[in-house]
Scaffold this active site. Sequence first.
Site, short mmCIF file in Angstrom:
data_model
loop_
_atom_site.label_atom_id
_atom_site.label_comp_id
_atom_site.label_asym_id
_atom_site.label_seq_id
_atom_site.Cartn_x
_atom_site.Cartn_y
_atom_site.Cartn_z
N THR A 138 106.50 51.32 -55.13
CA THR A 138 105.29 50.38 -55.07
C THR A 138 105.40 49.35 -56.27
O THR A 138 105.82 49.92 -57.56
CB THR A 138 104.14 51.03 -55.10
OG1 THR A 138 103.90 51.81 -56.14
CG2 THR A 138 103.85 51.70 -53.66
N ASP B 124 96.46 60.57 -57.05
CA ASP B 124 95.36 60.32 -55.83
C ASP B 124 95.37 58.77 -55.37
O ASP B 124 95.29 58.67 -54.17
CB ASP B 124 94.07 60.67 -56.36
CG ASP B 124 93.98 62.21 -56.40
OD1 ASP B 124 94.37 63.08 -55.67
OD2 ASP B 124 93.61 62.80 -57.49
N GLY C 32 100.34 63.02 -60.40
CA GLY C 32 99.19 62.11 -60.95
C GLY C 32 98.72 62.63 -62.29
O GLY C 32 98.74 64.10 -62.27
N THR C 33 97.49 61.98 -62.90
CA THR C 33 96.99 62.63 -63.77
C THR C 33 95.81 63.69 -63.37
O THR C 33 95.72 64.78 -63.88
CB THR C 33 96.16 61.46 -64.56
OG1 THR C 33 96.99 60.56 -65.01
CG2 THR C 33 95.21 61.99 -65.69
N GLY D 254 89.52 56.83 -56.07
CA GLY D 254 89.87 56.02 -57.09
C GLY D 254 89.79 54.44 -56.94
O GLY D 254 89.75 53.96 -57.68
#
Length: 323
Positions: free
Chosen positions: A55, A82, A118-119, A305
Amino acid sequence: MIEVRIHLGANGTTGKEWKKLLPYLRSRLDKDCNVSFLFANAISVLAFWICESLTSGPYHAIDITREAIREGADAVIAVGGDGTLHEVVNGFFWAGKPVINHDREDAHSTALGLIPLGTGSDFARTWGWKNDPYEAVDRIVKGLRSWVDVGVISGESEESHYFINVADIHLSAKAGYYSSRYKRFGNLCYVIGALQAFMGHRNCDLRVKVNGGAWEICSQVTALCIGNAKCFGGGMRITPNGDPRSGEFEVVILQDFKWYDFILKLHKLYKGTHLTVKNVSSRSVHSIEVEDISVSGSVYVQSDGDIWVSFPGSFLFYLLLLK
């Protein structure tokens, strides 16, 4: 030919981790292709075509997911956090309807997969998955499929928006907005964002309509959270009874919270034991419509998010199914 589309998050860490992971993914798919019915009705040894898509910025994954489904991809796998998963989920829909490949018999023939990098990786926490991409590859090649619920947000002047984890309104959404500035602190970024969000914060009055029933007034709302799954904010079990296969949301409302309430109850939020706390309520619903009736100004709305900084009119939240 089994076609697997891989969509990578745009940050540099995801790209580096993916380069390490790709050889393992190829070896596992080749080794286990006899169980490839995860992606199609395979009855013999089949070859895999892995198409990678990196992306380039916000919402790009939505477009390339739609393109992959229309071109007949057997699976679209989100690699990232997410946010990447959220965009891929939205790519499964267009103009309020599922995206389909017209050459196929089944409307939902493209599978959704996740390799968490991810985080927070909060959706993965609901399933008890570790933030381990190698374990995720092993799950994918086992060939197990499951229907999951997807939340839909429909506004008065907006096109439908989709979420798979948690949507929330007011302070918690505002905290998510600020937390994006502190990603370097890992999962603590949400706690820091929440404390910043409390600065100048005012609780608001909301009207809610559950399952198409009568309007109810919820006064002094600090946050209203609509959980398809359990966690947000890097592991806070805000809707601890959320189950993306139940056909219901868990709605948790926090009323008249102060910043010190947040600090004192933080451990309960992470454990999911806050539902017994004063001014916290929970219920299971199929749909909920929410309208701001206060004069506090703009209200923040967040889904997985993705954050909106305004709250025009009312919003309706309801469920669909995705495989």
